[in-house]
Design a protein around this motif. Structure first.
Motif, PDB file in Angstrom:
ATOM      1  N   ALA A 120     -20.874  15.825 101.648  1.00 28.05           N
ATOM      2  CA  ALA A 120     -21.893  15.473 102.635  1.00 28.05           C
ATOM      3  C   ALA A 120     -23.125  16.367 102.528  1.00 28.05           C
ATOM      4  CB  ALA A 120     -21.305  15.549 104.041  1.00 28.05           C
ATOM      5  N   GLU A 121     -22.922  17.647 102.287  1.00 32.51           N
ATOM      6  CA  GLU A 121     -24.065  18.558 102.198  1.00 32.51           C
ATOM      7  C   GLU A 121     -24.958  18.206 101.011  1.00 32.51           C
ATOM      8  OE1 GLU A 121     -26.893  21.211 102.869  1.00 32.51           O
ATOM      9  OE2 GLU A 121     -25.269  20.707 104.264  1.00 32.51           O
ATOM     10  N   VAL A 122     -24.364  17.890  99.885  1.00 31.55           N
ATOM     11  CA  VAL A 122     -25.131  17.507  98.703  1.00 31.55           C
ATOM     12  C   VAL A 122     -25.891  16.197  98.957  1.00 31.55           C
ATOM     13  CG1 VAL A 122     -24.934  16.731  96.303  1.00 31.55           C
ATOM     14  CG2 VAL A 122     -23.646  18.716  97.083  1.00 31.55           C
ATOM     15  N   VAL A 123     -25.199  15.219  99.550  1.00 37.32           N
ATOM     16  CA  VAL A 123     -25.803  13.916  99.805  1.00 37.32           C
ATOM     17  C   VAL A 123     -26.983  14.037 100.769  1.00 37.32           C
ATOM     18  CG1 VAL A 123     -25.382  11.695 100.927  1.00 37.32           C
ATOM     19  CG2 VAL A 123     -23.726  12.583  99.278  1.00 37.32           C
ATOM     20  N   VAL A 124     -26.785  14.765 101.867  1.00 37.36           N
ATOM     21  CA  VAL A 124     -27.844  14.892 102.868  1.00 37.36           C
ATOM     22  C   VAL A 124     -29.013  15.718 102.334  1.00 37.36           C
ATOM     23  CG1 VAL A 124     -28.418  15.814 105.151  1.00 37.36           C
ATOM     24  CG2 VAL A 124     -26.302  14.523 104.820  1.00 37.36           C
ATOM     25  N   ALA A 125     -28.721  16.753 101.551  1.00 35.42           N
ATOM     26  CA  ALA A 125     -29.798  17.559 100.980  1.00 35.42           C
ATOM     27  C   ALA A 125     -30.683  16.725 100.061  1.00 35.42           C
ATOM     28  CB  ALA A 125     -29.214  18.750 100.227  1.00 35.42           C
ATOM     29  N   GLY A 126     -30.063  15.871  99.249  1.00 36.21           N
ATOM     30  CA  GLY A 126     -30.848  15.023  98.364  1.00 36.21           C
ATOM     31  C   GLY A 126     -31.719  14.051  99.131  1.00 36.21           C
ATOM     32  N   ALA A 127     -31.142  13.404 100.143  1.00 36.97           N
ATOM     33  CA  ALA A 127     -31.921  12.456 100.945  1.00 36.97           C
ATOM     34  C   ALA A 127     -33.016  13.165 101.731  1.00 36.97           C
ATOM     35  CB  ALA A 127     -30.990  11.701 101.895  1.00 36.97           C
ATOM     36  N   SER A 128     -32.716  14.344 102.255  1.00 36.65           N
ATOM     37  CA  SER A 128     -33.711  15.099 103.014  1.00 36.65           C
ATOM     38  C   SER A 128     -34.895  15.493 102.136  1.00 36.65           C
ATOM     39  CB  SER A 128     -33.073  16.346 103.637  1.00 36.65           C
ATOM     40  OG  SER A 128     -32.133  15.987 104.620  1.00 36.65           O
ATOM     41  N   ALA A 129     -34.614  15.862 100.889  1.00 35.46           N
ATOM     42  CA  ALA A 129     -35.702  16.185  99.964  1.00 35.46           C
ATOM     43  C   ALA A 129     -36.594  14.968  99.734  1.00 35.46           C
ATOM     44  CB  ALA A 129     -35.132  16.688  98.642  1.00 35.46           C
ATOM     45  N   ALA A 130     -35.973  13.779  99.647  1.00 40.21           N
ATOM     46  CA  ALA A 130     -36.757  12.555  99.478  1.00 40.21           C
ATOM     47  C   ALA A 130     -37.616  12.284 100.703  1.00 40.21           C
ATOM     48  CB  ALA A 130     -35.824  11.376  99.211  1.00 40.21           C
ATOM     49  N   ILE A 131     -37.045  12.476 101.903  1.00 40.46           N
ATOM     50  CA  ILE A 131     -37.807  12.247 103.132  1.00 40.46           C
ATOM     51  C   ILE A 131     -38.977  13.215 103.223  1.00 40.46           C
ATOM     52  CG2 ILE A 131     -37.683  12.325 105.652  1.00 40.46           C
ATOM     53  CD1 ILE A 131     -34.732  11.392 105.360  1.00 40.46           C
ATOM     54  N   ASP A 132     -38.749  14.470 102.852  1.00 41.61           N
ATOM     55  CA  ASP A 132     -39.846  15.449 102.830  1.00 41.61           C
ATOM     56  C   ASP A 132     -40.970  14.977 101.926  1.00 41.61           C
ATOM     57  OD1 ASP A 132     -38.671  17.237 104.584  1.00 41.61           O
ATOM     58  OD2 ASP A 132     -37.766  18.464 102.999  1.00 41.61           O
TER      59      ASP A 132
END
Length: 302
Positions: free
Chosen positions: A132-144
């Protein structure tokens, strides 16, 4: 090959996008569910338009996410065995297309055998452990990188999406969640009871009140389709969604109790029948798109 001196880029998300002429100000970021990748938004199993072009035609910039270790973002830093155990009949039941081998009567999944063939071939496994941490970090970077947007999640991405929205609260201006299946977060001292079903037990996820209150600052809407029972059943593929609907209702109530703006929508209660777990690619996906468009207009996000 000697790995000394070599590099490895992995665990990133991948995003493809299209921006129409005279685009609306807020783009939409679409995040696939379990056993899927971003291609699920491109078209439907029976070959009609998917949400990508349905919303492009409405003037929205459209961004499609492949989460880390899935689909075209499959490059991983941690290996995992990709199972080859047959599971398609289980998926058919679990995603409420019907009870194998029969589609639900009046359902919105095409009865063309070629559509089911394409549906099964579109299932996508993870290339690495689901972290979950890897998945959310990747998506969060995209949102940024994208900036202010409307986040649209499906199924397993629901819980990941809440977490990303908490981290990127300034950029996530609304969350539209189609049949979220897990990761329902609650303030740690307000946890509802776990919900057992014939498919297993659904547990609420504790977070701090401060984190939870981030979800009260954006409008949120969740949609659920048809063939979801209100009483326990030994049909696991249906009972699974009974508990998820019940938990989603408690979650929406908790957000609103803390001053938020969350809406629970049962499509059947609105006179829209037959939807599977994949309302965005069912035969009436244009109707679902209309409902989402109306929600965004109501919240002045169009």
């Amino acid at each position: 090959m000697d790995p000394a001196g070599q590099t490895l880029h992995g665990d990133h998300a991948r995003v493809s996008y299209q921006i129409p002429v005279d685009a609306r100000p807020l783009p939409m970021l679409f995040w696939h569910g379990w056993w899927a990748d971003s291609s699920c938004w491109d078209t439907t199993p029976d070959g009609r338009e998917g949400f990508r072009t349905l919303f492009l035609r409405r003037g929205y910039p459209v961004y499609l996410l492949d989460q880390s270790r899935r689909g075209s973002a499959g490059k991983t830093t941690t290996a995992a065995e990709i199972g080859t155990e047959p599971n398609e009949q289980w998926l058919f039941n679990q995603f409420r297309l019907g009870l194998w081998p029969n589609l639900y009567e009046g359902g919105q999944f095409s009865d063309d055998p070629a559509a089911l063939e394409q549906f099964f071939r579109a299932m996508v496994p993870d290339t690495g452990p689901l972290d979950a941490e890897v998945v959310v970090a990747g998506a969060s970077a995209a949102i940024d990188r994208i900036g202010p947007l409307v986040l649209v999640t499906h199924s397993h991405a629901g819980g990941f999406g809440w977490t990303a929205a908490i981290r990127n609260n300034e950029n996530v201006r609304a969350v539209v969640s189609i049949e979220p299946g897990s990761g329902f977060v609650f303030p740690e001292d307000e946890l509802p009871e776990a919900m057992p079903s014939s498919n297993g037990t659904l547990e609420p996820v504790p977070i701090s009140l401060e984190e939870f209150e981030a979800l009260t600052r954006v409008p949120i809407i969740v949609y659920y389709g048809d063939n979801i029972p209100t009483e326990p059943t030994d049909i696991a593929g249906r009972d699974n969604w009974r508990t998820r609907v019940a938990m989603a209702q408690l979650w929406v109530d908790a957000i609103n109790r803390h001053g938020g703006d969350a809406t629970f929508v049962s499509l059947t209660e609105q006179g829209i029948y037959g939807n599977t777990h994949f309302a965005f690619s069912d035969l009436n996906n244009h109707v679902i798109a209309d409902r989402i468009s109306a929600f965004l207009a109501e919240k002045n996000l169009d």
